[in-house]
Scaffold this motif. Sequence first.
Motif, short mmCIF file in Angstrom:
data_model
loop_
_atom_site.label_atom_id
_atom_site.label_comp_id
_atom_site.label_asym_id
_atom_site.label_seq_id
_atom_site.Cartn_x
_atom_site.Cartn_y
_atom_site.Cartn_z
N ARG A 146 8.65 3.93 -9.24
CA ARG A 146 8.53 3.15 -8.01
C ARG A 146 9.48 1.96 -8.04
O ARG A 146 9.63 1.33 -9.10
CB ARG A 146 7.11 2.64 -7.85
N GLY A 186 8.36 4.55 -4.70
CA GLY A 186 7.29 4.04 -3.85
C GLY A 186 7.04 2.58 -4.11
O GLY A 186 7.81 1.93 -4.84
N VAL A 189 1.27 -2.07 -1.99
CA VAL A 189 1.06 -2.70 -0.69
C VAL A 189 0.16 -3.93 -0.87
O VAL A 189 -0.95 -3.80 -1.39
CB VAL A 189 0.40 -1.71 0.30
N ASP A 202 11.19 -1.53 2.97
CA ASP A 202 10.81 -0.54 1.94
C ASP A 202 10.76 0.86 2.56
O ASP A 202 11.24 1.84 1.96
CB ASP A 202 9.41 -0.84 1.37
N VAL A 216 2.41 5.54 -2.73
CA VAL A 216 2.09 4.23 -2.14
C VAL A 216 0.62 3.93 -2.41
O VAL A 216 -0.26 4.72 -2.08
CB VAL A 216 2.32 4.27 -0.61
N THR A 248 -2.44 0.18 3.58
CA THR A 248 -1.90 1.22 2.71
C THR A 248 -1.72 2.52 3.50
O THR A 248 -0.69 3.19 3.39
CB THR A 248 -2.84 1.46 1.51
N VAL A 251 1.35 2.56 5.58
CA VAL A 251 2.58 2.82 4.82
C VAL A 251 2.67 4.31 4.45
O VAL A 251 3.75 4.90 4.50
CB VAL A 251 2.67 1.90 3.58
N ALA A 255 5.61 6.55 5.74
CA ALA A 255 6.41 7.28 4.74
C ALA A 255 6.54 8.75 5.17
O ALA A 255 7.60 9.35 5.04
CB ALA A 255 5.76 7.18 3.36
#
Length: 345
Positions: A146, A186, A189, A202, A216, A248, A251, A255
């Motif tokens: 990550r 990744g 968060v 990001d 994530v 989270t 995200v 993603a």
Amino acid sequence: MNRDEALRWLREEDPADLEELWARADAVRRERVGDTVHLRGLVEISNRCVRRCAYCGIWAGNRTLVRYRMTAGEIIACAREAVALGYGTVVLQAGEDYGLACDWLAGLLRRIKAETPLAVTLSLGERPAEELAAWRDAGADRYLLRFETSDLALYRRIHPPVVGRPSDRLALLRRLAALGYEVGSGVMVGIPGQSYDSLADDIALFAALDLDMVGVGPFIPHPATPLGRGELAPAPPAEQVPNTEAMTCKVVALARLACPDANIPATTALATIDPARGYETGLTRGANVIMPNLTPRRYRALYEIYPGKASPRDAAAERRRPPSECLAAIGRSPGAGPGGRRRIR
Ligand code: 5AD
């Protein structure tokens, strides 16, 4: 999904409006990677680490932690268990532990590849390029690293380099791809000091790196770390990203929209902050992978990168209830085979 659209979603708080994001992510997930959920058996092969990452419970500064390193025999036994459970991949994860010697691991990889049908994913930190090349030659298929945050000032605060060796995870990710690994990266968060703007960056970076896997999870403070002791100031309230389940999931969903055919896990950290429904929530908002923990019981509690990761209740639940049953509850089924990324152009 451009950066400004991502930023707008990150700041969206109306649950009714967010339903649109969840539905879009779920639809793209179904269309691009299907309804099967790939299971990756996670084996935490060593909790030794030379790094001093301010967020991580196994950082070198945690002097009270008992350190372990698994033997080759123990690791092979876990790989066999992954096969017996019907998993297609084993993930070997550790702190940045140079006691995991290059040749020793190469030999172990050759054995796993010769004796099992598993894909092997490595998650061993910022190792030298020659070692990454040797492990690829020995049969490693994938690598997880990550970048944690694309805000370089924040990254330097939470992730001090080893003296004399600058930390450049983006360069390493490109190197891994050039070596032929499938590459995962990744972020966490809700890191103290993480702004909405940087989080939108990001997500744009996930797409720019053309990641094969995107992991994530929420930042979970660990009391034996600098961040857990509150040693880093948060961003101003209007800018600070919260480390919540909803954020989270945003995200994870973004993603999926940014990297439609990537493999995206519903992470253990997400399931840790919502033990009842975390996995299902992630899997219905863009994720298509789970990484059940196969680390032997006696080591598991020593791999607490955040609190609650190895709670006996979780471990017992994982053993008792096969993931296939959890998946059936949301109309999904476990994937067969290694489940690598299938690029769709
Ligand atoms: N909370 C949440 N995630 C964490 N990680 C490390 N420490 C924590 C924490 N306190 C994540 C990092 C790392 C991955 C293996 O675990 O993102 O890359």
